[in-house]
Design a protein around this motif. Structure first.
Motif, mmCIF file in Angstrom:
data_model
loop_
_atom_site.group_PDB
_atom_site.id
_atom_site.type_symbol
_atom_site.label_atom_id
_atom_site.label_comp_id
_atom_site.label_asym_id
_atom_site.label_seq_id
_atom_site.Cartn_x
_atom_site.Cartn_y
_atom_site.Cartn_z
ATOM 1 N N VAL A 225 0.833 -1.200 0.000
ATOM 2 C CA VAL A 225 0.000 0.000 0.000
ATOM 3 C C VAL A 225 0.873 1.256 0.000
ATOM 4 O O VAL A 225 1.910 1.311 0.679
ATOM 5 C CB VAL A 225 -0.970 -0.001 1.206
ATOM 6 C CG1 VAL A 225 -0.227 0.123 2.542
ATOM 7 C CG2 VAL A 225 -2.014 1.092 1.071
ATOM 8 N N THR A 226 0.454 2.255 -0.765
ATOM 9 C CA THR A 226 1.182 3.527 -0.817
ATOM 10 C C THR A 226 0.292 4.739 -0.550
ATOM 11 O O THR A 226 0.776 5.775 -0.128
ATOM 12 C CB THR A 226 1.855 3.727 -2.191
ATOM 13 O OG1 THR A 226 0.839 3.705 -3.208
ATOM 14 C CG2 THR A 226 2.888 2.650 -2.455
ATOM 15 N N LYS A 227 -1.024 4.597 -0.792
ATOM 16 C CA LYS A 227 -1.929 5.721 -0.589
ATOM 17 C C LYS A 227 -3.293 5.252 -0.081
ATOM 18 O O LYS A 227 -3.762 4.173 -0.435
ATOM 19 C CB LYS A 227 -2.129 6.511 -1.887
ATOM 20 C CG LYS A 227 -0.995 7.445 -2.253
ATOM 21 C CD LYS A 227 -1.367 8.285 -3.469
ATOM 22 C CE LYS A 227 -0.240 9.243 -3.846
ATOM 23 N NZ LYS A 227 -0.594 10.076 -5.021
ATOM 24 N N VAL A 228 -3.896 6.122 0.719
ATOM 25 C CA VAL A 228 -5.283 5.929 1.162
ATOM 26 C C VAL A 228 -6.106 7.062 0.559
ATOM 27 O O VAL A 228 -5.817 8.245 0.802
ATOM 28 C CB VAL A 228 -5.390 5.944 2.694
ATOM 29 C CG1 VAL A 228 -6.844 5.777 3.129
ATOM 30 C CG2 VAL A 228 -4.511 4.860 3.313
ATOM 31 N N ILE A 229 -7.116 6.704 -0.223
ATOM 32 C CA ILE A 229 -7.960 7.697 -0.886
ATOM 33 C C ILE A 229 -9.300 7.766 -0.158
ATOM 34 O O ILE A 229 -10.004 6.761 -0.022
ATOM 35 C CB ILE A 229 -8.206 7.329 -2.371
ATOM 36 C CG1 ILE A 229 -6.890 7.016 -3.085
ATOM 37 C CG2 ILE A 229 -8.965 8.447 -3.069
ATOM 38 C CD1 ILE A 229 -5.921 8.168 -3.150
ATOM 39 N N THR A 230 -9.654 8.965 0.320
ATOM 40 C CA THR A 230 -10.960 9.166 0.937
ATOM 41 C C THR A 230 -11.837 10.002 0.015
ATOM 42 O O THR A 230 -11.411 10.415 -1.059
ATOM 43 C CB THR A 230 -10.832 9.870 2.304
ATOM 44 O OG1 THR A 230 -10.543 11.259 2.087
ATOM 45 C CG2 THR A 230 -9.740 9.242 3.153
ATOM 46 N N ASP A 231 -13.055 10.275 0.440
ATOM 47 C CA ASP A 231 -13.953 11.098 -0.375
ATOM 48 C C ASP A 231 -13.579 12.576 -0.338
ATOM 49 O O ASP A 231 -14.184 13.396 -1.036
ATOM 50 C CB ASP A 231 -15.405 10.899 0.058
ATOM 51 C CG ASP A 231 -15.625 11.196 1.528
ATOM 52 O OD1 ASP A 231 -14.633 11.438 2.253
ATOM 53 O OD2 ASP A 231 -16.790 11.170 1.975
ATOM 54 N N LYS A 232 -12.565 12.937 0.468
ATOM 55 C CA LYS A 232 -12.154 14.341 0.562
ATOM 56 C C LYS A 232 -10.667 14.561 0.318
ATOM 57 O O LYS A 232 -10.257 15.635 -0.104
ATOM 58 C CB LYS A 232 -12.517 14.906 1.943
ATOM 59 C CG LYS A 232 -14.013 15.024 2.197
ATOM 60 C CD LYS A 232 -14.271 15.667 3.545
ATOM 61 C CE LYS A 232 -15.761 15.923 3.766
ATOM 62 N NZ LYS A 232 -16.520 14.685 3.865
#
Length: 446
Positions: A225-232
Motif C-alpha cells: 500500500v502507498t496511498k489511502v484515498i478518501t472522499d475528501k
C-alpha cells in the motif's frame, strides 16, 4: 458431564476455570484455533508503543494452566461445523489437517469476535493489517519498524490508542474516520474536542468525516500500500491499520440459535441461549444494557470475563444472574484521563430519549494544596424521571475510577438528585467537602 468450549480468550478462560471449580469432575474439552489464550488485546497499543516491554505479561492464563486443571486443551483446532440439535461438532487440527467429530452434553460458545473488513478497493494490498490478537500485534510491530507513514482507519478506542503509540515511535500518523468526531460512541463533543486537540497538538492528523474509498499500491510486484484515498483527501502511507469495529464470530450457529440482527447470539441473564444445553459468553453474544433496558452488542473484555464466569457457574442450573452492563470504559490520551459509562447525550437522543445533562467543573481537591487539577464531569439523565443514564469524565489527574461510581448509580437506577447528597469522605489530599460527583447533582437541583 461432558462439556465442550469453543474459543478460549477472556470469556472462555473464565468459563473453564469457574466450571472446573464448581464441577471438578466435569470432563472439559476446549478447542482454540490460535496457539495462545487469554491475550489482553486492550494492551496492544501499549505493546506496540513499547510501554509493555515483555508481552508475556499481557496473558493472564496459558494452555499449560488449563492442562494442569485437567482440561483437554486443544490448541490450533478449528471447529468447522456444529449440530446443536444432535450435540456434535466437527473439528480440524490446523497442524496436520486431520478432521474428527466430537460430542458433548453441554456446550459453551465463547468464539469471540473478528475485526470488520470493509469491502474497499485495494483492501488486499500488503501492509494493510488488522488489530485484534497477539499475532496481529507482532505483525504490526514488525511492519512498523520499516514504516514511516501510518494511516489508522477507525477512531474508536483501539484506533486512538494506536495513533498515539505510532506517534511516540516517531511515525507520521493520520487517523481517518467516517464519523464527525473521534470516540463519538463513548463521549460527547465537549470531551472529544479536547481529545482531538490533544492529538493534533502532538502532531497527529485528524481526518474525521472522511470515508475511505480506495487503497492504492505501488507499481511493482510487491503490491504494498502507498496511498489511502478518501472522499475528501488522499494520504500517503506505507502501513495501514484497520480498526473499524468488530462482528461476532457466530456463523457456525446460523439458523440454530436465536441472534441479534448482527449475528450476536442472544443469551438470558444466566448466559443460556435459546437451546438450554448451550451457553454463550463474551464478544460472540448479546448482553443486557441497563441504560436502555434491552439486549445489545457491546464487545468489552469486562463484559466477557463476567459473562464467562456466569456461564461456568450456571451450566448445570441457574444460580447467578447477570446484573446487566453500562458499557463502562476508559482511555488515556496523552495527559487526558477519560472515562465513560452508559449513554452519551447524543446517543440518548438518537434512541428517542428526552434527556438533560448536568456538568460539574471543579478542582478535584482544595486550592490550598501544593498541586491540584481541574476535572470535568458530565451526567446525562432522563428529563422526566431524572434517572441517570450516562456519565463522562476527563482530568489531567487520574480520577477515572469515579466513573465506576456512576456506573453503579445507573445499575441501581438512581436519579441525578440522589448524587447531590451522597456520602463521600473529605480529606484535602484527595477531594473537597463537596465531591465533584456531588456537585453535578447539586448543579441539577431545581
Amino acid at each position: 458431564m461432558k462439556v465442550v468450549v469453543i474459543g478460549c480468550t477472556h470469556a472462555g478462560t473464565a468459563a473453564i476455570k469457574n466450571l472446573k471449580k464448581l464441577n471438578p469432575n466435569a470432563k472439559i474439552t476446549v478447542f482454540e484455533r490460535n496457539d495462545n489464550i487469554s491475550f489482553l488485546s486492550c494492551g496492544i497499543a501499549l505493546y506496540i508503543g513499547g510501554v509493555v516491554k515483555y508481552p508475556k505479561g499481557l496473558f493472564y492464563s496459558s494452555p499449560e494452566e488449563l492442562f494442569e486443571l485437567g482440561v483437554d486443551t486443544r490448541m490450533k483446532h478449528d471447529v468447522t461445523d456444529v449440530d446443536v440439535k444432535n450435540k456434535k461438532l466437527k473439528v480440524r487440527n490446523l497442524e496436520n489437517n486431520e478432521e474428527f467429530e466430537e460430542t458433548y452434553d453441554k456446550l459453551i460458545v465463547t468464539s469471540g469476535s473478528w475485526p470488520i473488513i470493509p469491502k474497499i478497493d485495494g483492501i488486499g494490498l500488503k501492509n494493510i493489517l488488522l488489530c485484534k490478537n497477539y499475532n496481529h500485534a507482532n505483525k504490526i510491530i514488525e511492519k512498523s519498524k520499516s514504516s514511516k507513514k501510518v494511516v489508522v482507519v477507525g477512531a474508536g478506542y483501539i484506533g486512538v490508542e494506536l495513533v498515539e503509540a505510532f506517534k511516540e515511535n516517531g511515525k507520521e500518523v493520520v487517523l481517518v474516520d467516517a464519523e464527525k468526531r473521534i470516540l463519538s460512541k463513548y463521549f460527547d463533543k465537549e470531551f472529544t474536542d479536547v481529545a482531538e486537540n490533544t492529538l493534533k497538538n502532538n502532531g497527529v492528523t485528524i481526518a474525521t468525516n472522511e470515508k475511505v474509498l480506495k487503497f492504492i499500491g505501488d507499481n511493482d510486484n510487491s503490491r504494498i500500500v502507498t496511498k489511502v484515498i478518501t472522499d475528501k483527501n488522499e494520504y500517503e502511507a506505507d502501513l495501514v491499520i484497520m480498526c473499524v469495529g468488530f462482528v461476532p464470530n457466530t456463523k457456525l450457529f446460523e439458523n440454530q440459535l436465536e441472534t441479534l440482527p448482527n449475528g450476536a447470539i442472544k443469551v438470558d441473564r444466566f448466559m443460556r441461549t435459546s437451546n438450554k444445553d448451550v451457553m454463550a459468553a463474551g464478544d460472540c453474544c448479546s448482553v443486557f444494557y441497563n441504560p436502555l433496558q434491552k439486549e445489545m452488542y457491546i464487545p468489552l473484555a469486562t463484559n466477557a470475563v463476567r459473562m464467562g464466569t456466569l456461564a461456568g457457574l450456571n451450566i448445570s442450573e441457574n444460580k447467578f444472574e447477570h446484573p446487566g452492563t453500562q458499557g463502562t470504559s476508559g482511555i488515556k490520551i496523552y495527559e487526558n484521563n477519560m472515562a465513560a459509562t452508559g449513554l452519551t447525550e447524543e446517543s440518548a437522543r438518537s434512541f428517542g430519549l428526552d434527556v438533560e445533562s448536568a456538568i460539574a467543573v471543579d478542582n478535584y481537591r482544595p486550592e490550598f494544596m501544593p498541586t491540584y487539577e481541574s476535572v470535568t464531569l458530565k451526567v446525562i439523565f432522563d428529563k422526566k424521571t431524572r434517572q441517570i443514564l450516562g456519565a463522562q469524565l476527563n482530568s489531567k489527574f487520574d480520577l477515572t475510577q469515579s466513573i465506576n461510581t456512576l456506573s453503579v448509580c445507573i445499575q441501581n437506577k438512581m436519579t441525578i438528585d440522589d448524587l447531590a447528597f451522597l456520602d463521600f469522605f473529605f480529606q484535602p489530599h484527595y477531594n473537597k467537602p463537596w465531591n465533584f460527583i456531588n456537585l453535578a447533582g447539586i448543579n441539577s437541583l431545581k
